[in-house]
Design an enzyme around this catalytic site. Sequence first.
Site, short mmCIF file in Angstrom:
data_model
loop_
_atom_site.label_atom_id
_atom_site.label_comp_id
_atom_site.label_asym_id
_atom_site.label_seq_id
_atom_site.Cartn_x
_atom_site.Cartn_y
_atom_site.Cartn_z
N ASN A 143 0.72 -1.23 -0.27
CA ASN A 143 -0.35 0.34 0.00
C ASN A 143 0.63 1.31 0.24
O ASN A 143 0.43 1.99 -0.45
CB ASN A 143 -0.77 -0.39 1.09
CG ASN A 143 -0.03 0.09 2.52
OD1 ASN A 143 0.75 -0.82 2.30
ND2 ASN A 143 -0.80 1.04 3.55
N GLU B 170 7.93 1.23 16.27
CA GLU B 170 8.38 1.81 14.65
C GLU B 170 8.12 3.34 15.56
O GLU B 170 7.41 3.41 16.52
CB GLU B 170 8.99 0.87 14.18
CG GLU B 170 8.62 -0.06 13.87
CD GLU B 170 8.76 -0.76 12.23
OE1 GLU B 170 7.70 0.38 10.79
OE2 GLU B 170 9.31 -1.53 12.27
N GLU C 297 3.78 -4.56 12.61
CA GLU C 297 2.88 -3.56 11.78
C GLU C 297 1.46 -3.53 10.73
O GLU C 297 1.87 -4.25 9.84
CB GLU C 297 3.56 -2.86 11.36
CG GLU C 297 4.23 -1.66 12.21
CD GLU C 297 3.99 -1.12 13.34
OE1 GLU C 297 5.45 -0.70 13.75
OE2 GLU C 297 2.97 -1.00 13.65
N CYS D 123 -3.27 1.63 6.55
CA CYS D 123 -3.70 0.49 7.41
C CYS D 123 -4.40 1.60 8.74
O CYS D 123 -4.98 1.14 9.46
CB CYS D 123 -2.90 0.10 8.40
SG CYS D 123 -0.71 1.02 8.64
O1 TXE Z 1 -0.39 -7.67 3.00
P1 TXE Z 1 0.30 -9.29 3.30
P2 TXE Z 1 -1.37 -7.55 1.76
C1 TXE Z 1 -3.70 -5.60 5.48
C2 TXE Z 1 -4.78 -5.46 4.55
C3 TXE Z 1 -4.48 -6.25 2.81
C4 TXE Z 1 -4.38 -7.70 3.70
C5 TXE Z 1 -3.48 -7.94 2.91
O2 TXE Z 1 -6.05 -6.05 4.66
O3 TXE Z 1 -5.77 -6.68 2.69
O4 TXE Z 1 -3.10 -7.19 4.88
O5 TXE Z 1 -2.35 -7.36 2.07
C6 TXE Z 1 4.87 -10.64 2.14
N1 TXE Z 1 5.80 -14.80 5.15
N2 TXE Z 1 -2.94 -4.90 5.14
O6 TXE Z 1 -1.48 -8.68 0.72
O7 TXE Z 1 -0.95 -10.52 2.49
C7 TXE Z 1 4.01 -10.25 1.33
O8 TXE Z 1 4.55 -10.83 0.25
C8 TXE Z 1 6.80 -13.49 5.02
C9 TXE Z 1 -2.29 -3.99 5.88
O9 TXE Z 1 -0.09 -6.51 1.34
O10 TXE Z 1 0.40 -9.36 4.64
C10 TXE Z 1 4.26 -8.82 1.58
O11 TXE Z 1 5.27 -8.62 0.55
N3 TXE Z 1 6.15 -12.93 4.15
C11 TXE Z 1 -0.67 -2.91 6.34
C12 TXE Z 1 3.74 -8.64 2.43
O12 TXE Z 1 4.36 -9.90 3.31
C13 TXE Z 1 4.49 -13.19 4.02
C14 TXE Z 1 -0.49 -2.74 5.20
C15 TXE Z 1 2.26 -8.15 2.67
O13 TXE Z 1 1.70 -8.88 2.53
C16 TXE Z 1 4.46 -14.34 3.91
C17 TXE Z 1 -1.18 -3.66 3.60
C18 TXE Z 1 4.27 -15.29 4.39
N4 TXE Z 1 4.27 -16.87 4.52
C19 TXE Z 1 -1.80 -4.99 3.68
N5 TXE Z 1 2.91 -14.46 3.34
C20 TXE Z 1 -0.09 -2.59 7.07
N6 TXE Z 1 -0.44 -2.21 8.35
O14 TXE Z 1 -0.57 -1.44 6.83
C21 TXE Z 1 2.78 -12.39 2.57
N7 TXE Z 1 4.02 -12.35 2.79
#
Ligand code: TXE
Length: 499
Positions: free
Chosen positions: A160, A471, A258, A292
């Site tokens: 994001n 952080e 986070e 978020c």
């Molecule tokens: O997050 P993901 P995504 C929330 C929001 C969104 C949901 C999924 O609800 O719809 O998270 O978004 C990596 N081991 N937020 O798909 O899946 C993945 O490749 C290690 C809130 O972006 O959590 C990416 O680089 N890593 C959030 C990162 O984790 C893994 C902002 C985030 O992916 C993994 C974005 C694993 N098993 C989404 N699986 C905020 N708090 O700002 C995936 N990844």
Amino acid sequence: MEVEEQVLAWNTLQNFINGQFVPAKDGETLDNIYPATSQVAGTIPRSKSQDVEVAVSSAKDALHLGPWGKTSVNERADLLEAIAQEIEDNFELFAYLESRDTGKPLSLTRRVDIPRAISNFRFFAGAVRHSRDDFHPMSDAFNYTLRRPVGVVGLITPWNLPLYLLSWKVAPALAMGNTIVAKPSELTPSTATLLADVISRVGVPQGVFQLVHGLGAEVGQAIVEHPDISAISFTGGTVTGKRVAATAAPQFKKLSLELGGKNPNIIFADCDFEKAVEGTMRASFTNQGQVCLCGSRVLVQREIFDAFTEAIVEKTKALVLGDPMDPQTEVGALVSVDHLEKVKGYVELAKEEGGDVLCGGERPEMPGVFADGAFLLPTIISGLTPQCRTVQEEIFGPVITLHPFDTVEEALEIANGVRYGLAASVWTQDLQKAHRVSAALETGMVWVNTWLHRDLRVPFGGLKDSGVGREGGAYSLSFFSEARNICIHMGEHWNNIGS
Ligand code: TXE
């Protein structure tokens, strides 16, 4: 050279390992999609554990064998400032690629994403130069705190705010002398790759910073479980955060999570009405609601509920949605059609749960190349109970729900009635009430009469399902270092004045 020409060099992206851009060892790739058109913009390596192995080995060598371990705080701070300057000197390329990966308006990447990434590096250069450590004298001894790098750290970031959040981790990790294996989201790989090039060009020794692209479950998982990675700083969804924690905890890795949010935005009748409307529009639809910290649950005191609803519906319908590269655009595409379908699914769920869609909720008809883009009209839904799924689960799109309340106690019960606890906004001109409500909210952060107003020194992080750890400023420097206490025995009265 025009940005569009420069971009051509960054369509086929590679990993950055040991100072070199390289493909995945097995040569596999993934498409990089421009969400506003759903067209392929380029490719990234679909790295696997063998690529992580090489990256970690390179980071270990840089930590123990190369010049990095002998750099001073000031030398590392100088490098952070050089990185910031280099990003600034390539501002438009960074901004364009960030918008092309995310679908967010170019006006937003120019105003927020890239300036904040530059600030992150400059801020932590200053933070580390001026950081202080403890000294504890005793009658017959003294203690001093000695900090050392954690070691090789794994940084995993979401789609994001790609460069904004990656730089937020890279800067303090470098400041404290660590070496890095970083993985950006597979959906937004470009600016992280540009950053790797900048880090190398300003003179950070090879092997200090590695970038490995690929799927979370494959290469992200491989980073988290690698025995020679001593800390993981992760930003992303709560579901994935649980998986990361389950992998990292048995290895006693330091962990910063986070995660997601379902943030309340509480509007009291005694607020400054126009400011509250303006702030609510920002908190609701900035980055298409994909932050978020967005205030997706809008709680409005009953006396002003109808007037407030009318005001934000009117402003929401007036938002300019379209081509992210058009400077007039206020609402761009969501990060992918898959994510759009997920968000739209929640709009359908809201209707099933008795909600009333006051505006938006549909994919707009888009002209020409944007016909297949991941666009969704900003959506306002009323009439839902606070306990329904739509109001309990993080949607992470341009969708807000409206909830009337009568008393402070009722507002707090609704606000705290979710499993998340990241952030909240409170709009009132009664500062006694503001302080009391802020103290009672179960969130890591509260903004009063504002939203997303950031001092980089403050603790940033969530409670409950919104994460673990903080952080920001000294909190980041502490996370990315190991504090050790050295006690020197000196004999009785060693520091007394006179004989
Ligand atoms: O997050 P993901 P995504 C929330 C929001 C969104 C949901 C999924 O609800 O719809 O998270 O978004 C990596 N081991 N937020 O798909 O899946 C993945 O490749 C290690 C809130 O972006 O959590 C990416 O680089 N890593 C959030 C990162 O984790 C893994 C902002 C985030 O992916 C993994 C974005 C694993 N098993 C989404 N699986 C905020 N708090 O700002 C995936 N990844």
